[in-house]
Motif scaffolding. Structure first.
Motif, mmCIF file in Angstrom:
data_model
loop_
_atom_site.group_PDB
_atom_site.id
_atom_site.type_symbol
_atom_site.label_atom_id
_atom_site.label_comp_id
_atom_site.label_asym_id
_atom_site.label_seq_id
_atom_site.Cartn_x
_atom_site.Cartn_y
_atom_site.Cartn_z
ATOM 1 N N ASP A 184 -2.114 12.607 7.926
ATOM 2 C CA ASP A 184 -3.065 13.710 8.030
ATOM 3 C C ASP A 184 -2.625 14.908 7.196
ATOM 4 O OD1 ASP A 184 -4.434 12.036 9.643
ATOM 5 O OD2 ASP A 184 -3.701 12.919 11.528
ATOM 6 N N THR A 185 -1.315 15.120 7.123
ATOM 7 C CA THR A 185 -0.828 16.229 6.289
ATOM 8 C C THR A 185 -1.210 15.988 4.826
ATOM 9 O OG1 THR A 185 1.068 16.295 7.757
ATOM 10 C CG2 THR A 185 1.213 17.617 5.772
ATOM 11 N N ILE A 186 -1.048 14.747 4.361
ATOM 12 C CA ILE A 186 -1.406 14.464 2.963
ATOM 13 C C ILE A 186 -2.914 14.634 2.770
ATOM 14 C CG2 ILE A 186 -1.438 12.718 1.133
ATOM 15 C CD1 ILE A 186 1.134 11.588 2.216
ATOM 16 N N ARG A 187 -3.687 14.146 3.746
ATOM 17 C CA ARG A 187 -5.148 14.294 3.649
ATOM 18 C C ARG A 187 -5.551 15.739 3.396
ATOM 19 N NH1 ARG A 187 -7.287 10.644 8.287
ATOM 20 N NH2 ARG A 187 -7.782 8.776 7.090
ATOM 21 N N GLN A 188 -4.881 16.641 4.115
ATOM 22 C CA GLN A 188 -5.256 18.051 3.974
ATOM 23 C C GLN A 188 -4.959 18.614 2.591
ATOM 24 O OE1 GLN A 188 -3.134 19.792 7.223
ATOM 25 N NE2 GLN A 188 -4.502 18.843 8.737
ATOM 26 N N MET B 222 0.829 -1.212 0.000
ATOM 27 C CA MET B 222 0.000 0.000 0.000
ATOM 28 C C MET B 222 0.860 1.257 0.000
ATOM 29 S SD MET B 222 -2.787 -1.208 2.826
ATOM 30 C CE MET B 222 -3.566 0.389 2.950
ATOM 31 N N LEU B 223 1.933 1.239 0.785
ATOM 32 C CA LEU B 223 2.787 2.428 0.866
ATOM 33 C C LEU B 223 3.491 2.689 -0.465
ATOM 34 C CD1 LEU B 223 4.275 1.969 4.456
ATOM 35 C CD2 LEU B 223 2.736 3.792 3.695
ATOM 36 N N ARG B 224 3.931 1.612 -1.097
ATOM 37 C CA ARG B 224 4.559 1.790 -2.420
ATOM 38 C C ARG B 224 3.541 2.393 -3.396
ATOM 39 N NH1 ARG B 224 7.728 -3.851 -3.862
ATOM 40 N NH2 ARG B 224 9.481 -3.706 -2.417
ATOM 41 N N LYS C 254 -8.369 6.777 -0.907
ATOM 42 C CA LYS C 254 -8.766 5.437 -0.452
ATOM 43 C C LYS C 254 -7.688 4.837 0.446
ATOM 44 C CE LYS C 254 -9.793 3.059 -4.187
ATOM 45 N NZ LYS C 254 -10.264 2.235 -5.279
ATOM 46 N N LEU C 255 -6.442 4.948 0.004
ATOM 47 C CA LEU C 255 -5.344 4.358 0.778
ATOM 48 C C LEU C 255 -5.217 5.019 2.147
ATOM 49 C CD1 LEU C 255 -2.686 4.065 -2.082
ATOM 50 C CD2 LEU C 255 -3.632 2.135 -0.793
ATOM 51 N N GLY D 127 -12.005 2.542 -12.010
ATOM 52 C CA GLY D 127 -12.299 1.939 -10.712
ATOM 53 C C GLY D 127 -12.415 2.950 -9.583
ATOM 54 N N THR D 128 -12.340 4.252 -9.887
ATOM 55 C CA THR D 128 -12.635 5.291 -8.894
ATOM 56 C C THR D 128 -13.690 6.208 -9.533
ATOM 57 O OG1 THR D 128 -10.896 6.774 -9.687
ATOM 58 C CG2 THR D 128 -10.294 5.241 -7.917
#
Ligand code: SF4
Lengths: 187, 471
Positions: B183-187, B91-93, B346-347, B304-305
């Motif tokens: 959380d930083t990426i989410r923002q 997932m991280l890759r 999603k990830l 698929g999204t």
């Protein structure tokens, strides 16, 4: 502060140093107001300008066209910066130096290509391959200061954007950049 | 006596290239070629190095898509070790790869091609660059810079460095992810979505201004290749290869990338350092195929999204079969950015992302390994052989730009035939010759595992090669 003219060029490098230059992000917007980018992979001029204040050179000198270009760059730039580890030490491009050019070509274009019986054009043969129209490889990839005098060295693979910005800001202000502490080899 | 035009360097592409055009006596175009002018020899220089150094070495093939090389390389190493990386590492890759697609596609679209798309193919070459765009469309330029930055920041937050990080390793990754960085990426996601949807709307509106470019930018039937997931949807990291023909029929599917040599062979021409891969069953050059953003959208059943799927359907409705013109790569890039933002979302919502189980350990168990990913520019293959001690004995690399080599050459010829007559070549025609190459967004550093030099020159030559004139 007077505007300065800037050129950036890549010889035998990976473009990572140029990407690090763009990693200045929005600071690029301010910089664009203070420098004229006269020649660069980012702009359309085909010919190296007669005079540039500062040229950032990424990559090693690896073929006859690099050799020709680096001489022109020196002649027509006031300040030449060896931009990144490839320009300073030949770094990764220099890893081919322990093999003769023929062996390097042999691997890519003869061993790792369609076997001769499947070839439509009969070339290259088992005996070896030669290229035309494109530049000929030099025996070794070399750092640029072996070919020309260099004014500043900016190490890093790639050099971090803040170090690039610092160097340019100091030059813009007419000061001599002191690179110590800003970047290091392999950073 | 036929004459040859040479364009060198080609500007606003990533690497060293040159175009030559043969003009016949009657002024018609005899031939056109796209030459890649640099070579670095990675397949040889890695000999004798331990397999685990390959990730860091091959990243240095390209500063624009080092993540793709790191992923293909570590996957080849995974199979030399004979391990499956833990789920979290996978997932991280994948998350890292999303960051790369966003920054690389943003670079291609905003920094390299938007000057043509916004200012026009015929504008003053002095202004036709990102600085010109900053002056004419400051808001758009700023958002392009922001979008690339978001991609680079995702890479930095995961791996500690924007370019050439040492985080992806054989067996997984070498440090877990943190809730804080998540959380930083989410923002950043709302802004990234905003910029992308806005740019898509604007770009679609502008399409009618480019009718002639659409008609001539490598607009001819070829095969297309790309990776798909188990449902046939768009896939960039862990999938199987699919090839379709010009009518859209699937001619090869669920091909394990480890079997690439059954479908792909590489030809060499002495006037370019970039090899010419072709679809083996059809021979050379009939087995011409294309990879990259538009090819991927052509071969898959969907993204698929949700948001990307809507755009995908609209994209595919451009033509009845596969979308043929490579001009539409610009369009496809924006859709893929959207897909990557949604995939990131999603990830980030999956708690497994923060698990500390991120690496599988083993000694080399196999003497050969093949790794394959979709790089921003298309399918990327790393193929390694090692000895009993895990030292490299042989490598072969097939990079995205290589797959497109035949098509780029044909595309240059198509544009030359449409826009050049005689030796009177307008500046706008020259720029279109470069722009067709730009549409493929070739990465010439990658392509010859070499980069460098200057963009493009045009020179006029006689058929025997004597130089008449250089522009
Ligand atoms: S120094 Fe590093 S980042 Fe710069 S060109 Fe060389 S390999 Fe690429």
């Amino acid at each position: 502060m007077a505007k300065i003219s800037l050129a950036t060029i890549w010889l035998d490098g990976c473009s990572g140093c140029h990407m690090s230059f763009l990693d200045m992000d929005e600071r690029f917007l301010d910089l664009a107001g203070q420098v004229d980018i006269l020649f660069s992979p980012l702009v359309d001029n085909k010919v190296f300008p007669d005079h540039v204040d500062v040229t950032l050179v990424e990559g090693a000198v690896s073929n006859d066209s690099d050799k020709k270009n680096i001489a022109i760059i020196r002649q027509q730039s006031t300040i030449v910066v060896a931009f990144g580890d490839c320009a300073i030490t030949a770094n990764v491009p220099g890893m081919r130096n322990r093999y003769p050019v023929e062996a390097v070509l042999q691997r890519a274009y003869i061993e790792n290509a369609a076997p001769p019986q499947q070839r439509s054009n009969g070339q290259p043969s088992k005996e070896g391959i030669s290229f035309h129209t494109v530049p000929q490889l030099a025996r070794m990839a070399r750092p640029i200061h072996e070919c020309i005098p260099v004014d500043f060295f900016l190490p890093g693979c790639p050099p971090p954007p803040r170090a690039i910005l610092y160097l340019l800001t100091e030059i813009l202000a007419g000061r001599t950049p002191q690179m110590h502490g800003w970047t290091r080899f392999g950073a | 006596m036929a004459k040859t035009i040479t364009i060198e360097p080609i500007s606003r592409i990533e690497g060293h290239g040159m175009i030559t055009i043969v003009v016949e006596d009657d002024g018609s175009i005899g031939d056109a070629r796209f030459h890649v002018t640099q070579f670095r020899g990675f397949e040889k220089l890695c000999e004798g190095r331990p397999y685990y150094e390959m990730v860091s070495i091959t990243e240095r093939i390209c500063g624009i898509c080092p993540v793709s090389h790191a992923l293909a390389s570590s996957k080849a190493c995974d199979s030399i070790l004979g391990v499956h990386p833990p789920e979290t590492a996978v997932m991280l890759r994948r998350l890292l790869n999303c960051g790369e697609f966003i920054q690389s596609h943003a670079l291609s679209f905003f920094y390299l091609s938007s000057p043509d798309l916004l200012l026009g193919m015929d504008t003053d070459p002095e202004k036709r660059n990102i600085v010109g765009v900053i002056e004419a469309y400051p808001e758009l330029a700023r958002s392009g810079i922001r979008l690339r930055k978001i991609g680079q920041q995702v890479i930095e937050l995961l791996s500690g460095k924007r370019i050439h990080a040492a985080w992806v390793v054989p067996g997984g990754v070498n440090a877990p992810f943190t809730a804080e960085h998540r959380d930083t990426i989410r923002q950043m996601i709302p802004e990234a979505l905003e910029i992308t949807t806005h740019t898509l709307t604007m770009f679609k509106k502008s399409l009618e201004n480019f009718r002639e470019e659409i008609q001539t930018f490598a607009n001819f039937p070829t095969l297309f290749m790309g990776m798909v997931d188990k449902d046939g949807n768009l896939e960039h990291v862990d999938g199987r290869l699919r090839i379709i023909d010009a009518k859209g029929n699937i001619i090869a599917d669920t091909v394990d990338p480890a079997d690439y040599q059954q479908i792909i062979a590489e030809e060499v021409e002495q006037w370019s350092y970039l090899k010419f891969p072709y679809y083996k069953p059809m021979g050379y050059p009939a087995g011409i195929y294309r990879v990259g953003p538009a090819a991927r959208l052509n071969v898959c059943n969907g993204c698929g999204t949700p948001l990307a799927d809507e755009e995908w359907a609209e994209f595919r409705a451009l033509e009845r079969g596969p979308v043929m013109s490579s001009f539409f790569n610009h369009y496809a890039r924006l859709i893929e950015i959207l897909f990557c933002i949604e995939t990131m979302q999603k990830l980030l919502d999956d708690p497994a992302l923060l698990s500390p189980r991120i690496r599988a350990y083993a000694q080399p168990n196999f003497l050969e390994g093949i790794g394959c990913v979709e790089a921003p520019r298309g399918t990327l293959l790393h193929h390694y052989q090692v000895d009993e001690n895990g030292l490299m004995t042989w490598a072969n690399l097939i990079v995205a730009t290589g797959h497109n080599n035949l098509a780029m050459n044909r595309g240059v010829l198509q544009v030359a035939k449409r826009f050049i007559t005689g030796t009177e070549v307008s500046e706008g025609a020259l720029n279109r010759l470069e722009a067709v190459i730009r549409a493929f967004d070739p990465c010439l550093s990658c392509s010859t595992h070499a980069l460098g030099g200057m963009p493009f020159t045009i020179s006029f030559r006689k058929r025997d090669g004597t130089l008449l004139q250089t522009l």
